[in-house]
Design a protein around this motif. Structure first.
Motif, PDB file in Angstrom:
ATOM      1  N   LYS A 117      -2.265  -0.883   6.976  1.00  0.00           N
ATOM      2  CA  LYS A 117      -1.320  -0.087   6.729  1.00  0.00           C
ATOM      3  C   LYS A 117      -1.414   0.864   5.349  1.00  0.00           C
TER       4      LYS A 117
ATOM      5  N   GLU B  17       3.727   3.827   4.101  1.00  0.00           N
ATOM      6  CA  GLU B  17       4.602   2.684   3.623  1.00  0.00           C
ATOM      7  C   GLU B  17       5.646   3.281   2.664  1.00  0.00           C
TER       8      GLU B  17
ATOM      9  N   SER C 106       8.735   4.228   4.092  1.00  0.00           N
ATOM     10  CA  SER C 106       9.763   3.122   4.680  1.00  0.00           C
ATOM     11  C   SER C 106      10.952   2.723   3.962  1.00  0.00           C
TER      12      SER C 106
ATOM     13  N   LYS D  83       8.028  -4.511  10.282  1.00  0.00           N
ATOM     14  CA  LYS D  83       6.707  -4.279  10.420  1.00  0.00           C
ATOM     15  C   LYS D  83       5.687  -5.038  11.661  1.00  0.00           C
TER      16      LYS D  83
ATOM     17  N   HIS E 184       4.852  -3.257  14.959  1.00  0.00           N
ATOM     18  CA  HIS E 184       3.627  -2.264  15.023  1.00  0.00           C
ATOM     19  C   HIS E 184       2.458  -3.122  15.470  1.00  0.00           C
TER      20      HIS E 184
ATOM     21  N   SER F 128      10.155   0.336   9.031  1.00  0.00           N
ATOM     22  CA  SER F 128       8.983   0.431   8.725  1.00  0.00           C
ATOM     23  C   SER F 128       8.256   1.561   9.580  1.00  0.00           C
TER      24      SER F 128
END
Lengths: 185, 292
Positions: B151, B156, B159, B215, B218, B278
């Protein structure tokens, strides 16, 4: 939308004729500058920075002997250095900044009659690396290799002008329009 | 021996520490250099549907980049991300301690060999320590497998966490409120986190659980269907609203702003509703490694 070739260091005339939306192909010398480097550059006078094209980027490289080769070099988020940029532009006579995601109102104003902000495509690292001909120098490696200032020679480095010298900002237009749509949803 | 099928690697034979280490390094090599097929197809579909010329140019360059690294020798993005791992281990075959040690060792090796960019910085010592994985363990009765996400920092950074009700955003404590948070996060992110995005959201009683669970969504394919019809409908509505915003790939304008929305609902506390969002960038690097 025109395609404009610019050889570094860009002159005021070169930059003034670029309009937001134009494709720009840079050839010549480009310096990568990230957060730490911005802070440092504002406290010191760093000769190679004057009139340089700024690239918001933390590249990946290979080192064979003393030679560096760039293997991946896409842009990093420009907004992180919004607050340093107007000063950087003034101090070092910056006429072109390359990054991703756009910059704020302060930068848009600082670029009027002075310079342009161009967007590269985040994650297209190998495409951009293929336009980097040579690593000319690496400065401030004590910041870490990602945050170091890499002086790169590029050839036809492809970006799109998103803020021009007349104060037009395509990112700002998209942001305004999307916010209006969101409020109506 | 390691077999590759899309973004799934399968190790066979009697595992030794050496073959496990090699397999973990291979997992990294595949993750940095090849996007899962469902993500590539998402971008291709985006390009077909896209109406803006500038956005089409952006999507084409993304696909060109994917094409250029198809020999698995170069990283898709110079930000090789923070390695996040979900390890489902069968305790009859492996111990958590053994896997943790090997995964950390493999991360060190991969940083040099693959290579990965130094993305773990010690702010006290003011130096880089290479890379350090964030590992989540869960015991399973099935085969041991490692799901790896790489990631990047850009996505990030956009987010978010919302606490409902959020009057500024217009989000009440209901499904419509969760949907509002998802769209709001994208409006605030604009092009800064490298869209087209994959947006994951989880509601929970607890901030840490909301963000961690979001998260973990994903690791699912972007085409996977939500088994909860109410959430499936929410995902569909949120995706349409996001793509109606006109933000487009990299924020240059266009109708390819997100490839997918993923949503899950954990239990909430009578007093606490947190929505963790996320945001994933288009370069959604994910690999599954199945161990013998």
């Amino acid at each position: 939308m025109a395609t404009i070739h610019i050889t570094t260091p860009p002159t005021k005339e070169d930059i003034m004729r670029v309009k937001a939306g134009d494709e720009v192909l840079f050839s010549g010398r480009v310096l990568t500058v990230r957060d730490k480097a911005h802070r440092w550059l504002l406290k010191t006078d760093f000769k190679p920075m004057h009139n340089a094209v700024v690239y918001h980027c933390g590249p990946m490289f290979e080192k064979k002997g003393k030679e560096y080769t760039i293997i991946a070099a896409g842009p990093t988020t420009s907004a992180r250095v919004n607050h340093y940029t107007p000063q950087l532009i003034e101090k070092y006579n910056i006429r072109a900044i390359i990054g991703k995601g756009g910059m704020d109102e302060g930068v848009r104003k600082a670029l009027i009659k002075q310079g342009i902000y161009c967007a590269a495509i985040g994650g297209a690292s190998v495409v951009y690396a293929s336009h980097i001909v040579k690593v000319l120098n690496v400065y401030k490696t004590e910041f870490g290799m990602t945050d170091a200032i890499w002086e790169l020679e590029v050839k036809d480095f492809p970006v799109v002008c998103m803020m021009d010298t007349k104060g037009s900002s395509l990112f700002q237009k998209v942001e305004k329009a999307s916010t209006t749509i969101y409020k109506k949803q | 021996m390691i077999k590759k099928r899309g973004s799934v690697l399968t190790l066979s034979g009697t595992p030794t520490n050496q073959t496990l280490l090699d397999a973990f390094v291979e997992m990294y090599r595949l993750a940095i250099s090849e996007l899962p097929r469902d993500v590539v197809e998402g971008l291709e579909t985006g390009l077909k549907k896209e109406t803006s010329t500038r956005a089409k140019g952006v999507l084409r360059m993304m696909l060109e980049n994917i094409e250029l690294v198809c020999d698995n020798t170069k990283p898709l993005c110079q930000d090789t991300g923070v390695p996040i791992m979900y390890v489902h281990y069968n305790a009859a075959d492996y111990s958590q301690l053994q896997l943790k040690k090997l995964l950390e060792q493999a991360t060190k090796r991969a940083t040099k060999e693959v290579p990965l960019r130094d993305n773990a910085l010690d702010i006290l010592k003011e130096k880089s320590v290479g890379n350090h994985p964030i590992i989540h363990f869960e015991e399973t009765t099935g085969k041991t497998r490692v799901e790896l996400l790489l990631k990047g920092g850009g996505s990030e950074n956009v987010s978010k966490v919302y606490k409902l009700p959020d009057l500024e955003v217009g989000a009440e404590r209901d499904l419509a409120g969760i949907e509002q948070c998802i769209v709001d996060a994208v409006v605030k992110a604009q092009g800064r986190g490298c869209p087209p995005y994959i947006v994951a959201a989880t509601v929970s009683s607890n901030i840490a659980d909301a963000t961690a669970s979001a998260k973990e969504l994903h690791i699912q394919k972007i085409t996977s269907k939500n088994s909860e019809p109410k959430l499936a409908a929410l995902e569909k509505r949120a995706l349409k609203r996001i793509n109606d915003l006109g933000i487009g790939p990299m924020g240059v304008g266009g109708n390819t702003t997100a490839l997918a929305v993923k949503c899950s609902a954990n239990y909430v506390h009578p007093a606490s509703w947190f929505v963790g969002i996320s945001v994933g960038c288009w370069s959604m690097r994910r690999v599954t490694l199945v161990l013998p």
